[in-house]
Design a protein around this motif. Structure first.
Motif: not given
Length: 175
Positions: A84-93, A95-96, A115-117
């Motif tokens: 939950k410390m990461f979010q997906a780029p807008e419009g993408k799923k 990363d689990e 990885r991610g934001t």
């Protein structure tokens, strides 16, 4: 001549600066010298600043947390919180992440690579976060007999990738 070169090489290796020793429930490992130990406070047992890769804006950090026997929650609770410390780029799923288990010394460890934001916070309980794109976290639950230790390497993706081999070697060398 070859003997002199070999002796010079051996002396150079012997003179290499040692990093900080980290002890987790009696198991010891020496952190790479490039990781700068910084004062830890509060819930943080150990903390290191890891130098940023060329072109990255931020250094990475390694933090070791220990809350005592039974403290900090179980493996799945922490893996879910770290995700939950990461979010997906807008419009993408989102990363689990990739989860693996390992035995370090005689201790079971669960390792998350995600990885991610990254939703960076200046303090754990801060109400606001700062989204930092292209970040990566290697997070470990080290299930020692005296309570779990939690280890996180987090920073820009390129920086974490540059230090991943050292992190893996350090982690697996706890004896």
């Amino acid at each position: 001549m070859i003997f002199a070169q070999a002796l010079a090489f051996t002396l150079t290796l012997a003179a290499a600066p040692a990093g900080t020793e980290v002890v987790l429930d009696g198991l010891k490992s020496v952190a790479p010298a490039a990781w700068k130990e910084i004062p830890a406070s509060g819930m943080r047992m150990k903390q290191f600043q890891v130098p940023k890769a060329a072109g990255d804006q931020f250094d990475a950090e390694i933090v070791v947390f220990f809350f005592g026997p039974g403290g900090g929650g179980g493996v799945q609770v922490n893996v879910d919180r770290w995700k939950k410390m990461f979010q997906a780029p807008e419009g993408k799923k989102a990363d689990e992440g990739k989860i693996e288990t390992a035995t370090i010394g005689k201790v079971k460890a669960t390792i998350l690579d995600i990885r991610g934001t990254y939703l960076w916070k200046a303090a754990p309980m801060a109400p606001e976060s700062e989204p930092r794109a292209n970040h990566r976290m290697l997070a470990v639950v080290f299930e020692s007999p005296n309570g779990p230790y939690f280890i996180r390497l987090v920073g820009p993706d390129k920086t974490v990738a540059q230090h991943k081999k050292d992190f893996d070697r350090w982690l697996r060398s706890f004896k």
